[in-house]
Design a protein around this motif. Structure first.
Motif, PDB file in Angstrom:
ATOM      1  N   ARG A 158     -63.137  14.123  21.486  1.00 47.19           N
ATOM      2  CA  ARG A 158     -62.940  14.793  20.197  1.00 47.19           C
ATOM      3  C   ARG A 158     -62.507  13.817  19.098  1.00 47.19           C
ATOM      4  O   ARG A 158     -62.997  13.874  17.966  1.00 47.19           O
ATOM      5  CB  ARG A 158     -61.928  15.926  20.336  1.00 47.19           C
ATOM      6  N   LEU A 208     -65.035  22.173  16.478  1.00 45.34           N
ATOM      7  CA  LEU A 208     -64.542  20.943  17.095  1.00 45.34           C
ATOM      8  C   LEU A 208     -63.677  21.190  18.320  1.00 45.34           C
ATOM      9  O   LEU A 208     -63.424  20.264  19.093  1.00 45.34           O
ATOM     10  CB  LEU A 208     -63.743  20.134  16.064  1.00 45.34           C
ATOM     11  N   ASP A 209     -63.216  22.414  18.479  1.00 42.69           N
ATOM     12  CA  ASP A 209     -62.395  22.756  19.649  1.00 42.69           C
ATOM     13  C   ASP A 209     -63.239  23.191  20.841  1.00 42.69           C
ATOM     14  O   ASP A 209     -62.694  23.526  21.900  1.00 42.69           O
ATOM     15  CB  ASP A 209     -61.402  23.863  19.290  1.00 42.69           C
ATOM     16  N   PHE A 266     -66.506  19.012  23.290  1.00 45.40           N
ATOM     17  CA  PHE A 266     -65.807  17.891  22.663  1.00 45.40           C
ATOM     18  C   PHE A 266     -64.516  17.494  23.383  1.00 45.40           C
ATOM     19  O   PHE A 266     -63.777  16.639  22.882  1.00 45.40           O
ATOM     20  CB  PHE A 266     -65.488  18.228  21.200  1.00 45.40           C
ATOM     21  N   HIS A 267     -64.237  18.085  24.512  1.00 45.77           N
ATOM     22  CA  HIS A 267     -62.961  17.825  25.184  1.00 45.77           C
ATOM     23  C   HIS A 267     -62.795  16.351  25.571  1.00 45.77           C
ATOM     24  O   HIS A 267     -61.682  15.845  25.599  1.00 45.77           O
ATOM     25  CB  HIS A 267     -62.832  18.702  26.427  1.00 45.77           C
ATOM     26  N   GLU A 311     -72.695  17.336  16.116  1.00 47.05           N
ATOM     27  CA  GLU A 311     -71.335  16.998  15.712  1.00 47.05           C
ATOM     28  C   GLU A 311     -71.284  16.897  14.193  1.00 47.05           C
ATOM     29  O   GLU A 311     -72.322  16.801  13.525  1.00 47.05           O
ATOM     30  CB  GLU A 311     -70.860  15.711  16.369  1.00 47.05           C
TER      31      GLU A 311
END
Length: 255
Positions: free
Chosen positions: A18, A9-10, A14-15, A218
């Motif tokens: 998120r 997720l980092d 995803f920036h 995702e």
């Protein structure tokens, strides 16, 4: 009740959204996730996620693609982080013969050192294996990885390889590829893995399941993985979700 046992997720993908991605996962019935910190950049961002969200846990280790960058201080750093209450495994570690970024002998040494650390700390390990089935099994046996066990992440090997890993106490985890029309081998292996050793994951933003293949993956899409696994095993989605979540909680020592 679904558990995405392997996500990133980092990741830069995803920036921009998120929080929305995390909320979509919760809406899809994902109750827990394990984020993977695998090098100098992603370990701090993984820890931040685990400390921010109650339902996100962390695994920390050194990825084989980055093996050539690991220094003694990095191994000590991982050891220190393993005492954190949200760190549940050392990983992802392993071998990757697809990307030519770290020499095989360096990958082997870094893997062996991290298995040794896991045994010292009694932590399960998360194994990345790409095109290295024989060497992975050999090193796991030689380094007595059966003492801690762990997870064969995004398993792509044969049933023979899976059996050897199961005999060493590992769980077998499956992701998006089991939804692909022509992915015969992972489906055949999934059909034979004992139900108490089965896990599901996304490896998002990678390995997106059908029908979103080619787009960003995702954690919400772990539901598609669960549906495919349930169909293969002749279970309802609820049964498959309940079993794999129970397995993950037990494997990673989460109450």
């Amino acid at each position: 009740m679904l558990f995405d046992t392997h996500t990133h997720l980092d990741a830069p993908e995803f920036h921009e959204d998120r929080e929305e991605v995390i909320n979509r996962a919760l809406e899809a019935g994902v109750t827990r996730m394990i984020n993977i910190g695998f090098n100098r950049e992603t370990i701090p961002s993984t820890m931040k996620l685990a400390e921010t969200y109650d339902f996100i846990y962390a695994a920390v280790g050194w990825h084989p693609v980055d093996a050539i960058t690991m220094k003694d201080g990095d191994l000590e750093w991982i050891a220190t982080l393993c005492s954190h209450e949200k760190v549940v495994a050392i990983g992802e570690i392993g071998l990757d013969y697809h990307w030519d970024t770290s020499p095989k002998e360096v990958q082997h040494e870094v893997l062996r050192r991290q298995i040794g650390l896991a045994r010292e700390l009694n932590m399960p390990i998360v194994i990345h294996n790409r095109d290295a089935h024989e060497d992975i099994v050999k090193i796991l046996k030689e380094e007595k990885a059966s003492e801690v066990g762990g997870v064969m992440h995004s398993f792509s090997g044969s049933w023979e390889t899976a059996k050897q890993c199961l005999n060493m106490g590992f769980h077998i985890s499956f992701g998006g590829p089991i939804t692909f029309k022509n992915a015969r081998q992972p489906k055949e292996v999934l059909a034979q893995v004992p139900m108490d050793r089965l896990l599901i994951e996304t490896d998002s933003p990678y390995l997106t399941p059908h029908p979103f293949r080619g787009k960003r993956n995702e954690s919400a899409h772990v539901k598609l993985v669960a549906e495919a696994a349930a169909e293969i095993r002749g279970l309802s989605l609820e049964e498959l979700g309940s079993i794999t979540t129970k397995n993950a909680l037990e494997r990673f020592g989460i109450k």
